[in-house]
Design an enzyme around this catalytic site. Structure first.
Site, mmCIF file in Angstrom:
data_model
loop_
_atom_site.group_PDB
_atom_site.id
_atom_site.type_symbol
_atom_site.label_atom_id
_atom_site.label_comp_id
_atom_site.label_asym_id
_atom_site.label_seq_id
_atom_site.Cartn_x
_atom_site.Cartn_y
_atom_site.Cartn_z
ATOM 1 N N ARG A 306 0.860 -1.184 0.000
ATOM 2 C CA ARG A 306 0.000 0.000 0.000
ATOM 3 C C ARG A 306 0.894 1.230 0.000
ATOM 4 O O ARG A 306 1.470 1.600 1.016
ATOM 5 C CB ARG A 306 -0.884 -0.030 1.250
ATOM 6 C CG ARG A 306 -2.022 0.971 1.249
ATOM 7 C CD ARG A 306 -2.622 1.073 2.643
ATOM 8 N NE ARG A 306 -1.767 1.865 3.512
ATOM 9 C CZ ARG A 306 -1.549 1.625 4.803
ATOM 10 N NH1 ARG A 306 -2.105 0.575 5.390
ATOM 11 N NH2 ARG A 306 -0.771 2.412 5.515
ATOM 12 N N HIS A 310 -3.717 4.219 4.643
ATOM 13 C CA HIS A 310 -4.794 3.228 4.728
ATOM 14 C C HIS A 310 -6.096 3.846 4.224
ATOM 15 O O HIS A 310 -6.794 3.268 3.393
ATOM 16 C CB HIS A 310 -4.952 2.764 6.168
ATOM 17 C CG HIS A 310 -6.138 1.873 6.391
ATOM 18 N ND1 HIS A 310 -6.199 0.586 5.915
ATOM 19 C CD2 HIS A 310 -7.321 2.093 7.026
ATOM 20 C CE1 HIS A 310 -7.353 0.050 6.251
ATOM 21 N NE2 HIS A 310 -8.062 0.938 6.923
ATOM 22 N N TYR A 319 4.142 5.402 11.338
ATOM 23 C CA TYR A 319 4.458 4.021 11.696
ATOM 24 C C TYR A 319 5.340 3.297 10.681
ATOM 25 O O TYR A 319 5.673 2.138 10.877
ATOM 26 C CB TYR A 319 3.166 3.219 11.923
ATOM 27 C CG TYR A 319 2.161 3.278 10.796
ATOM 28 C CD1 TYR A 319 2.289 2.468 9.660
ATOM 29 C CD2 TYR A 319 1.063 4.124 10.868
ATOM 30 C CE1 TYR A 319 1.373 2.518 8.642
ATOM 31 C CE2 TYR A 319 0.121 4.178 9.845
ATOM 32 C CZ TYR A 319 0.283 3.368 8.736
ATOM 33 O OH TYR A 319 -0.641 3.427 7.718
#
Length: 414
Positions: A306, A310, A319
């Site tokens: 990805r 998200h 993160y």
């Protein structure tokens, strides 16, 4: 909206049928019956570790540099793919990415409430989407914009839900493409039940359920695996492992590669290079043919990434590091196929220039369509909570109305 079984009313159609209204051709070329049995046997081990690396191997037909590599088990499934169809796959990915980028921009401009980008996952979705027959049925999550494109769903219809003006915007029976599923993993059970149903109808079509690596930890997915295995349901579980379940890395989802989970339920699992559109086309064709032949379910793990957030409410820089993203950018699925098209002489600069124009036209059409949509009814959320109304809901509605009214003074009474 009720989803009807299409098994009894839909005649079997060939894999070369034109998809919906997108104008993109379905790719041709399926393996013969002789290959089906041997391919099924061999491919269950296609993702096994070689012992030389901690990472298992994966099915790959195009390297990141665009070089075609041989694969005895899966080459037959793409042997009939023509240069025109390769250009069609490239067009599908480019236009899907352009639509996705426009939707992200529209959300940033306040036109959409939320958007889940597929950036980086185009090959997994287009490859698997073009492997489907018209009479196969798709159960997506909320990120399968490329599969929706392959099924002929108009891109603007995907955006009504994210704007809050409808609950989907298309008839699932018109394209055999179910409405987007927001609840994580529940569509795997829906797909399994539908697959069991078409078996009772005597159809030879198949079902495919899409979900992510995070959803693979949901109980609904495990239950779907159990039921599909026990009842030998004609369903393909297509897991797009994009490495991150929001902010949780895959290693916190499973102690083994995800495709190996299928072994415990008694059906084959296989890992495919999720950034290789040809490999995804071939592996999904193989899995669908197994399903149609009565050989039961398959778990396909498309190993991809990805590239963006998200959803537009997420900040991936909190993160994960840039070095990881940069490493995956070198494996970009669109650039990979472009290199192959150029090196093999299957496309020239005129093709790419024409596609760029088409891409911008699509972006403009999507932008204009969304801005022409009505604003959502702010109070609709209170209308269907209880059938006969509720005092607490009435109180909350009144509080929300007062909150909305408080903006009138700030706007000069407008």
């Amino acid at each position: 909206m009720t989803v009807e079984s299409t098994a009894a009313r839909t005649p079997r159609r060939s894999a070369g049928t034109k998809a919906g209204t997108t104008g993109a051709k379905r790719t041709a070329g399926t393996a013969g019956a002789a290959k089906k049995a041997t391919g099924a046997k061999k491919a269950t081990g296609a993702g096994k570790s070689t012992g030389k690396s901690a990472e298992p191997s994966l099915v790959q037909l195009l390297t990141p540099e665009g070089k075609r590599v041989k694969n005895a088990e899966f080459d037959p499934y793409v042997a009939g793919v023509t240069a025109e169809e390769l250009r069609g796959l490239y067009r599908d990915m480019v236009l899907t990415r352009r639509f996705d980028a426009e939707a992200t921009s529209l959300q940033r401009q306040g036109e959409l409430g939320l958007w889940a980008s597929l950036l980086g996952q185009e090959a997994a979705q287009i490859g698997s989407g073009r492997a489907l027959r018209d009479d196969d049925y798709v159960f997506p999550t909320y990120r399968e914009h490329g599969v929706a494109w392959c099924r002929g769903v108009d891109p603007t219809n995907l955006l009504g839900m994210f704007r809050g003006v409808n609950n989907g915007g298309w008839d699932p029976n018109g394209n055999n493409f179910h409405l987007y599923t927001i609840v994580i993993g529940s569509q795997a059970l829906h797909a399994t039940g539908y697959a069991m149903g078409i078996t009772k109808d005597g159809a030879d079509s198949a079902v495919i359920a899409y979900f992510g690596d995070g959803a693979s930890s949901q109980g609904d997915v495990a239950e779907a695996f159990t039921f599909s295995a026990v009842y030998n349901a004609p369903v393909v579980f297509f897991c797009q492992n994009n490495q991150w379940a929001i902010s949780e890395p895959t290693e916190k989802q499973s102690r083994v590669p995800l495709y190996q989970r299928a072994q415990g339920f008694g059906f084959p699992g296989i890992r495919v290079d999720g950034n290789d559109v040809l490999a995804n086309l071939a592996v999904t064709k193989w899995a669908l043919e197994r399903a149609r032949a009565g050989e039961g379910p398959t778990l396909v793990e498309a190993f991809t990434y990805r590239m963006g957030a998200h959803t537009t409410s997420d900040d991936p820089t909190r993160y994960r590091g840039d070095e990881e993203r940069l490493a995956w950018e070198a494996k970009d699925p669109i650039l990979r196929l472009r290199r192959h098209l150029e090196s093999s002489g299957h496309a020239d600069e005129g093709f790419f220039a024409e596609l760029e124009t088409e891409s911008e036209t699509l972006g403009r059409r999507v932008r204009e369509a969304v801005r022409a949509m009505p604003d959502p009814d702010l109070f609709a959320i209170f209308e269907n909570v209880y059938a006969d109304g509720h005092a607490l809901v009435d109180e909350e509605r009144a509080q929300f109305a007062a909150y909305q009214a408080s903006f009138a003074d700030a706007d000069g009474g407008k």
